[in-house]
Write a protein that holds these residues in place. Structure first.
Motif, PDB file in Angstrom:
ATOM      1  N   ARG A  14      55.141  44.827  42.263  1.00 24.56           N
ATOM      2  CA  ARG A  14      54.202  44.091  43.115  1.00 24.56           C
ATOM      3  C   ARG A  14      52.763  44.356  42.714  1.00 24.56           C
ATOM      4  O   ARG A  14      51.937  43.442  42.687  1.00 24.56           O
ATOM      5  N   LEU A  15      52.428  45.607  42.385  1.00 25.42           N
ATOM      6  CA  LEU A  15      51.032  45.886  42.028  1.00 25.42           C
ATOM      7  C   LEU A  15      50.668  45.174  40.734  1.00 25.42           C
ATOM      8  O   LEU A  15      49.545  44.664  40.602  1.00 25.42           O
ATOM      9  N   TRP A  16      51.582  45.070  39.769  1.00 26.17           N
ATOM     10  CA  TRP A  16      51.275  44.332  38.541  1.00 26.17           C
ATOM     11  C   TRP A  16      51.220  42.829  38.787  1.00 26.17           C
ATOM     12  O   TRP A  16      50.405  42.128  38.184  1.00 26.17           O
ATOM     13  N   GLN A  17      52.047  42.330  39.704  1.00 22.68           N
ATOM     14  CA  GLN A  17      51.934  40.912  40.095  1.00 22.68           C
ATOM     15  C   GLN A  17      50.574  40.656  40.728  1.00 22.68           C
ATOM     16  O   GLN A  17      49.933  39.637  40.467  1.00 22.68           O
ATOM     17  N   THR A  18      50.130  41.594  41.558  1.00 28.94           N
ATOM     18  CA  THR A  18      48.832  41.474  42.219  1.00 28.94           C
ATOM     19  C   THR A  18      47.711  41.444  41.180  1.00 28.94           C
ATOM     20  O   THR A  18      46.799  40.604  41.249  1.00 28.94           O
ATOM     21  N   LEU A  19      47.755  42.347  40.212  1.00 31.32           N
ATOM     22  CA  LEU A  19      46.735  42.377  39.166  1.00 31.32           C
ATOM     23  C   LEU A  19      46.754  41.075  38.361  1.00 31.32           C
ATOM     24  O   LEU A  19      45.695  40.493  38.083  1.00 31.32           O
ATOM     25  N   ALA A  20      47.940  40.604  37.986  1.00 30.91           N
ATOM     26  CA  ALA A  20      48.042  39.364  37.205  1.00 30.91           C
ATOM     27  C   ALA A  20      47.489  38.180  37.983  1.00 30.91           C
ATOM     28  O   ALA A  20      46.786  37.329  37.425  1.00 30.91           O
ATOM     29  N   THR A  21      47.758  38.131  39.270  1.00 32.06           N
ATOM     30  CA  THR A  21      47.234  37.040  40.095  1.00 32.06           C
ATOM     31  C   THR A  21      45.717  37.134  40.192  1.00 32.06           C
ATOM     32  O   THR A  21      45.020  36.122  40.161  1.00 32.06           O
ATOM     33  N   GLY A  22      45.192  38.343  40.269  1.00 34.77           N
ATOM     34  CA  GLY A  22      43.745  38.527  40.300  1.00 34.77           C
ATOM     35  C   GLY A  22      43.051  37.982  39.066  1.00 34.77           C
ATOM     36  O   GLY A  22      41.925  37.498  39.132  1.00 34.77           O
ATOM     37  N   ALA A  57      52.393  45.954  29.807  1.00 37.97           N
ATOM     38  CA  ALA A  57      53.014  46.622  28.656  1.00 37.97           C
ATOM     39  C   ALA A  57      52.132  47.742  28.107  1.00 37.97           C
ATOM     40  O   ALA A  57      52.627  48.821  27.772  1.00 37.97           O
ATOM     41  N   SER A  58      50.822  47.502  28.031  1.00 36.44           N
ATOM     42  CA  SER A  58      49.920  48.536  27.513  1.00 36.44           C
ATOM     43  C   SER A  58      49.238  49.319  28.632  1.00 36.44           C
ATOM     44  O   SER A  58      48.510  50.271  28.353  1.00 36.44           O
ATOM     45  N   ALA A  59      49.492  48.911  29.870  1.00 41.02           N
ATOM     46  CA  ALA A  59      48.852  49.521  31.047  1.00 41.02           C
ATOM     47  C   ALA A  59      47.335  49.528  30.880  1.00 41.02           C
ATOM     48  O   ALA A  59      46.680  50.572  30.962  1.00 41.02           O
ATOM     49  N   THR A  60      46.787  48.337  30.635  1.00 41.90           N
ATOM     50  CA  THR A  60      45.344  48.184  30.511  1.00 41.90           C
ATOM     51  C   THR A  60      44.869  47.017  31.367  1.00 41.90           C
ATOM     52  O   THR A  60      45.619  46.080  31.640  1.00 41.90           O
ATOM     53  N   VAL A  61      43.624  47.108  31.785  1.00 42.15           N
ATOM     54  CA  VAL A  61      42.923  45.996  32.417  1.00 42.15           C
ATOM     55  C   VAL A  61      41.566  45.901  31.738  1.00 42.15           C
ATOM     56  O   VAL A  61      41.069  46.884  31.178  1.00 42.15           O
ATOM     57  N   THR A  62      40.971  44.717  31.774  1.00 36.99           N
ATOM     58  CA  THR A  62      39.638  44.575  31.187  1.00 36.99           C
ATOM     59  C   THR A  62      38.701  43.889  32.165  1.00 36.99           C
ATOM     60  O   THR A  62      39.119  43.107  33.025  1.00 36.99           O
ATOM     61  N   VAL A  63      37.428  44.212  31.982  1.00 36.25           N
ATOM     62  CA  VAL A  63      36.335  43.544  32.685  1.00 36.25           C
ATOM     63  C   VAL A  63      35.239  43.303  31.655  1.00 36.25           C
ATOM     64  O   VAL A  63      35.212  43.931  30.599  1.00 36.25           O
ATOM     65  N   HIS A  64      34.357  42.371  31.954  1.00 38.13           N
ATOM     66  CA  HIS A  64      33.223  42.065  31.077  1.00 38.13           C
ATOM     67  C   HIS A  64      31.946  42.525  31.756  1.00 38.13           C
ATOM     68  O   HIS A  64      31.867  42.552  32.982  1.00 38.13           O
ATOM     69  N   THR A 154      42.079  51.778  29.922  1.00 34.13           N
ATOM     70  CA  THR A 154      43.425  52.253  29.642  1.00 34.13           C
ATOM     71  C   THR A 154      43.833  53.159  30.802  1.00 34.13           C
ATOM     72  O   THR A 154      43.280  54.246  30.985  1.00 34.13           O
ATOM     73  N   LEU A 155      44.769  52.662  31.570  1.00 33.99           N
ATOM     74  CA  LEU A 155      45.129  53.342  32.813  1.00 33.99           C
ATOM     75  C   LEU A 155      45.843  54.659  32.547  1.00 33.99           C
ATOM     76  O   LEU A 155      46.686  54.762  31.655  1.00 33.99           O
ATOM     77  N   SER A 156      45.485  55.653  33.345  1.00 32.29           N
ATOM     78  CA  SER A 156      46.164  56.947  33.268  1.00 32.29           C
ATOM     79  C   SER A 156      46.964  57.213  34.535  1.00 32.29           C
ATOM     80  O   SER A 156      48.003  57.869  34.481  1.00 32.29           O
ATOM     81  N   GLN A 157      46.467  56.700  35.677  1.00 36.32           N
ATOM     82  CA  GLN A 157      47.162  56.883  36.946  1.00 36.32           C
ATOM     83  C   GLN A 157      46.967  55.656  37.830  1.00 36.32           C
ATOM     84  O   GLN A 157      45.908  55.021  37.775  1.00 36.32           O
ATOM     85  N   ILE A 158      47.976  55.387  38.635  1.00 37.04           N
ATOM     86  CA  ILE A 158      47.905  54.319  39.627  1.00 37.04           C
ATOM     87  C   ILE A 158      48.456  54.874  40.930  1.00 37.04           C
ATOM     88  O   ILE A 158      49.532  55.483  40.960  1.00 37.04           O
ATOM     89  N   ALA A 177      55.535  58.578  32.209  1.00 33.43           N
ATOM     90  CA  ALA A 177      56.118  57.325  31.699  1.00 33.43           C
ATOM     91  C   ALA A 177      56.183  56.255  32.794  1.00 33.43           C
ATOM     92  O   ALA A 177      57.093  55.450  32.827  1.00 33.43           O
ATOM     93  N   TRP A 178      55.220  56.298  33.699  1.00 37.48           N
ATOM     94  CA  TRP A 178      55.072  55.325  34.787  1.00 37.48           C
ATOM     95  C   TRP A 178      56.241  55.338  35.764  1.00 37.48           C
ATOM     96  O   TRP A 178      56.448  54.381  36.502  1.00 37.48           O
ATOM     97  N   ILE A 179      56.991  56.417  35.789  1.00 37.74           N
ATOM     98  CA  ILE A 179      58.067  56.545  36.780  1.00 37.74           C
ATOM     99  C   ILE A 179      57.403  56.940  38.101  1.00 37.74           C
ATOM    100  O   ILE A 179      56.708  57.953  38.182  1.00 37.74           O
TER     101      ILE A 179
END
Length: 185
Positions: A14-22, A57-64, A154-158, A177-179
């Motif tokens: 759900r959190l990745w769906q939320t990020l993708a929708t954002g 897949a890479s656990a990254t987000v970007t902003v400009h 590059t995300l280290s923790q969520i 390993a994101w478990i």
């Protein structure tokens, strides 16, 4: 059937769906996360940014950002940031901790070419962002690819908290390993 918030795996999806929708929906609350850094003087700083990409897949987000904005000096001193998203519709708080890489110039030229004209107005202002000016509108916007910067986080923790009838908190880390693991909310 299990609701998404009843398992760490469901929260992760759900959190990745939320990020993708954002990234794709300008009206979604994840579109404008709070972005926190530490100033070179050690002060916390937070501001809203526009979420430009989210890659599970890479656990990254970007902003400009503008290369001359204050957040660049902060990230050069301490290349870490936290992002905060609150999605009231899902009663979901997402906190991201990241190492940040700054790219500009030739590294971002191809991306600049795809930035719409109206959005280019945010990159290139005279005097530079944060400079004292005599009147509120005593600046000129001059879109300039040389001031366009991409911040790759590059995300280290969520940390995700669902504030439903029963509160649930799940923590995920690159080191595990994101478990997901449950934490007391």
């Amino acid at each position: 059937m299990t609701d998404w918030f009843e398992t760490p795996e469901g929260i992760w999806q759900r959190l990745w769906q939320t990020l993708a929708t954002g990234v794709t929906d300008p009206g979604h609350p994840a579109r404008l996360p709070a972005f926190a850094t530490v100033s070179p003087q050690g002060w916390p700083e937070a501001r809203k940014v526009v979420l430009r990409s989210a890659d599970q897949a890479s656990a990254t987000v970007t902003v400009h950002t503008d290369l001359y904005s204050g957040k660049i000096a902060s990230l050069q001193a301490t290349p870490r940031a936290a992002l905060l998203i609150w999605d009231a519709g899902d009663a979901l708080q997402i906190r991201l901790q990241a190492q940040v890489t700054i790219q500009s110039g030739d590294q971002t030229r191809a991306l600049w070419d795809s930035v719409p004209d109206h959005a280019r107005q945010s990159y290139g202002v005279t005097p530079p962002p944060g400079t004292p000016i005599p009147k509120a509108l005593a600046y000129v916007k001059e879109p300039n690819p040389a001031t366009f910067a991409v911040l790759t986080c590059t995300l280290s923790q969520i940390d995700a908290v669902h504030l439903g009838t029963a509160h649930r908190r799940a923590h995920f880390s690159r080191g595990r390993a994101w478990i997901g693991e449950w934490l007391s909310p």
